[in-house]
Motif scaffolding. Structure first.
Motif, PDB file in Angstrom:
ATOM      1  N   LEU A   1      -9.852  12.160   3.365  1.00 59.35           N
ATOM      2  CA  LEU A   1      -9.523  11.766   4.741  1.00 59.35           C
ATOM      3  C   LEU A   1      -9.574  10.239   4.874  1.00 59.35           C
TER       4      LEU A   1
ATOM      5  N   MET B   1      -6.620   8.598   3.216  1.00 62.18           N
ATOM      6  CA  MET B   1      -5.384   8.751   3.997  1.00 62.18           C
ATOM      7  C   MET B   1      -5.440   7.933   5.291  1.00 62.18           C
ATOM      8  N   ALA B   2      -6.648   7.551   5.721  1.00 64.05           N
ATOM      9  CA  ALA B   2      -6.794   6.749   6.948  1.00 64.05           C
ATOM     10  C   ALA B   2      -6.745   5.250   6.657  1.00 64.05           C
TER      11      ALA B   2
ATOM     12  N   ARG C   1      -2.111   3.734   1.890  1.00 60.17           N
ATOM     13  CA  ARG C   1      -2.541   5.073   1.488  1.00 60.17           C
ATOM     14  C   ARG C   1      -1.557   5.681   0.506  1.00 60.17           C
TER      15      ARG C   1
ATOM     16  N   LEU D   1      -3.126  17.955   9.747  1.00 60.88           N
ATOM     17  CA  LEU D   1      -2.957  16.562  10.179  1.00 60.88           C
ATOM     18  C   LEU D   1      -1.499  16.235  10.481  1.00 60.88           C
ATOM     19  N   GLY D   2      -0.598  17.135  10.098  1.00 62.21           N
ATOM     20  CA  GLY D   2       0.816  16.924  10.405  1.00 62.21           C
ATOM     21  C   GLY D   2       1.666  16.540   9.194  1.00 62.21           C
ATOM     22  N   TRP D   3       1.057  16.521   8.011  1.00 64.25           N
ATOM     23  CA  TRP D   3       1.822  16.139   6.813  1.00 64.25           C
ATOM     24  C   TRP D   3       2.784  17.245   6.424  1.00 64.25           C
TER      25      TRP D   3
ATOM     26  N   ASP E   1       6.908  14.041   3.315  1.00 60.90           N
ATOM     27  CA  ASP E   1       6.173  12.794   3.581  1.00 60.90           C
ATOM     28  C   ASP E   1       5.140  12.511   2.496  1.00 60.90           C
TER      29      ASP E   1
ATOM     30  N   MET F   1      -6.034   8.516  12.111  1.00 65.52           N
ATOM     31  CA  MET F   1      -5.546   7.469  11.210  1.00 65.52           C
ATOM     32  C   MET F   1      -5.047   8.052   9.887  1.00 65.52           C
ATOM     33  N   ALA F   2      -5.467   9.284   9.567  1.00 67.41           N
ATOM     34  CA  ALA F   2      -5.030   9.934   8.323  1.00 67.41           C
ATOM     35  C   ALA F   2      -3.753  10.735   8.528  1.00 67.41           C
ATOM     36  N   ALA F   3      -3.257  10.815   9.750  1.00 65.51           N
ATOM     37  CA  ALA F   3      -2.046  11.588  10.046  1.00 65.51           C
ATOM     38  C   ALA F   3      -0.805  10.788   9.654  1.00 65.51           C
ATOM     39  N   PRO F   4       0.306  11.481   9.433  1.00 68.73           N
ATOM     40  CA  PRO F   4       1.520  10.754   9.031  1.00 68.73           C
ATOM     41  C   PRO F   4       1.977   9.740  10.080  1.00 68.73           C
ATOM     42  N   GLN F   5       2.018  10.137  11.339  1.00 66.89           N
ATOM     43  CA  GLN F   5       2.378   9.217  12.424  1.00 66.89           C
ATOM     44  C   GLN F   5       1.091   8.721  13.047  1.00 66.89           C
ATOM     45  N   ARG F   6       0.634   7.548  12.652  1.00 66.81           N
ATOM     46  CA  ARG F   6      -0.661   7.099  13.155  1.00 66.81           C
ATOM     47  C   ARG F   6      -0.495   5.890  14.067  1.00 66.81           C
TER      48      ARG F   6
END
Lengths: 285, 285
Positions: free
Chosen positions: A186, A189-190, A194, A216-218, A223, B189-194
């Motif tokens: 995490l 990726m934050a 990344r 998380l939406g990946w 992506d 912040m770890a999401a693709p759209q941050r």
């Protein structure tokens, strides 16, 4: 751990109960079948060694009429090395499988883990990734297989001119059985820089981590791209496009049997350490 | 909570021990000074109400010779509303400060929190941010000040055509005193759209969160921009460029005193609800 003896004493299914049991079973089955086909009846043991039972085991093997030993050590610590050195001194025909020691003169057959690391990383780079991370588990940090996979991955990222140099290494906390905490991933990726490609050292990590990345939406395969060593057919269960490679289990077992048979026939021939390449990397279209 | 009485009984420094104590002290000091300058001697209480002491308090105020009440309620629940309605029925001259109720006819003076939300978001957008997130704390989700700041922020992101529509809302878990868990921000912040711009609803969040963001490698003010309401001069301690605004504490206190003095003189004049704008947003160069 398997022993070969000219006459059948007993035959157990010696597979481990770990995440990689399919792999363990395939390797050991192939080994036993090859010995069997060549007129050697195998006996299998699953043992943990300490100073006391190590001595007894070697004593039993030496005086028990066994033709030779095929050993899959789980660790690389001083105790297992001490035992293997004793076996060498006793000149018991022996092969190591799924493991090798550079400093102990014993025949061995192993997956080419450096090649696995290279090919999975190379597949990620060919799919357009530019920043790769290796995702392992703390307990396996010092395993030779983990180290070899990281080295292979580093060759891919350093030599192709397509990526970032040495890959980032992310160690999750957990055991062979469970991943306890994915926080290190995490955090990776934050971070501002990344990874866009993740190489998991075994399928159990994919199983533990993919649901979180999806939440998380990946969009995995779009992506963020994922590659892993898949010895348990997790590929189909992943529910998203993944890059996988399977260890050459049957070949490792067969080659180990062959080396042991040769060593039994000719105890004085030179030591051979074989590294078996996986057949192919499976990529999504 | 403050009461005004024609003669001095006692004077306590009625500041709260919370994160916003500088702000509380400034507001209350300005209120008391303004009353004092106008010949009214203030008495301050810090009280928590329940059904029993609410009745006693109103009774004491009514028969205690106080000229009026200046009340800073901490909550918006049914109990405080019940008490305020009783005060209205008793026709005790009263002003609310740092709080208002649309459905209770009492004079009030409040920071214009919608304006604060708008201006901080607008400053982030002007600095080049394209995806903003509001970072609050679970306990304050239903506070009118939090809601007003989010609405102001949404006006900025929706109306300027520069950003993503409604801002993302991230609620950390914690209390007024501590942030316990920043995981929701880590996940965002770890999401693709941050987000590339974060608006913290108070400086305590900046204090708790900035070290983590820096540790992840974020260059605050460059890769990631931060804005927050800064009532405790945290700006200088942040160690990185931040966008801040200070609530108009002194003005809120002064205006509350003026409204109370006017209400004491003229109990029948129309209800006034004042929203005081902050003077300026401080931006890094």
């Amino acid at each position: 751990m398997s022993c070969a003896r000219p006459k059948l004493i007993s035959k157990n299914n010696a597979h481990r109960t770990y995440y990689d049991y399919q792999y363990s079973e395939k390797v050991t089955s192939a080994l036993m079948e090859t010995l069997d086909e060549n007129g050697v009846r195998p006996v299998t043991f699953n043992l943990s060694f300490n100073d006391e039972n190590e001595y007894r085991f070697i004593h039993d093997v030496h005086y028990g009429g066994y033709a030779g030993l095929a050993i899959w050590p789980e660790h690389s610590g001083p105790l297992i090395k001490k035992m293997l050195n004793s076996i060498c001194r006793e000149r018991i025909p022996t092969v190591l499988y799924d493991h090798f020691f550079e400093d102990i003169p014993i025949d061995s057959v192993c997956t080419d883990n450096e090649d696995i690391g290279f090919r999975l990383a190379d597949a990620l780079l060919q799919k357009g990734c530019t920043r790769l991370a290796f995702v392992g588990v703390e307990y396996s940090e010092n395993y030779s297989s983990t180290q070899a996979r990281i080295e292979g991955m580093a060759s891919a990222t350093n030599n192709t001119g397509r990526s970032q140099g040495n890959p980032q290494i992310i160690n999750l906390s957990g055991s062979k059985h469970d991943i306890f905490d994915i926080n290190p991933l995490l955090k990776a990726m934050a971070a501002p820089q990344r990874p866009d490609g993740l190489l998991f050292t075994y399928s159990g990590i994919a199983k533990a981590v993919l649901p979180h990345l999806k939440e998380l939406g990946w969009r995995i395969g779009t992506d963020l791209k994922i590659a892993f060593v898949d010895d348990n057919s997790y590929r189909e269960k992943a529910g998203c496009p993944v890059i996988t490679v399977e260890q050459p289990a049957a070949k490792v077992g067969q080659e180990a049997a062959k080396l042991l048979l040769q060593r039994i026939k000719n105890p004085d021939k030179p030591i051979i350490r074989k590294f078996i390449k996986s057949s192919r990397v499976t990529c999504p279209p």
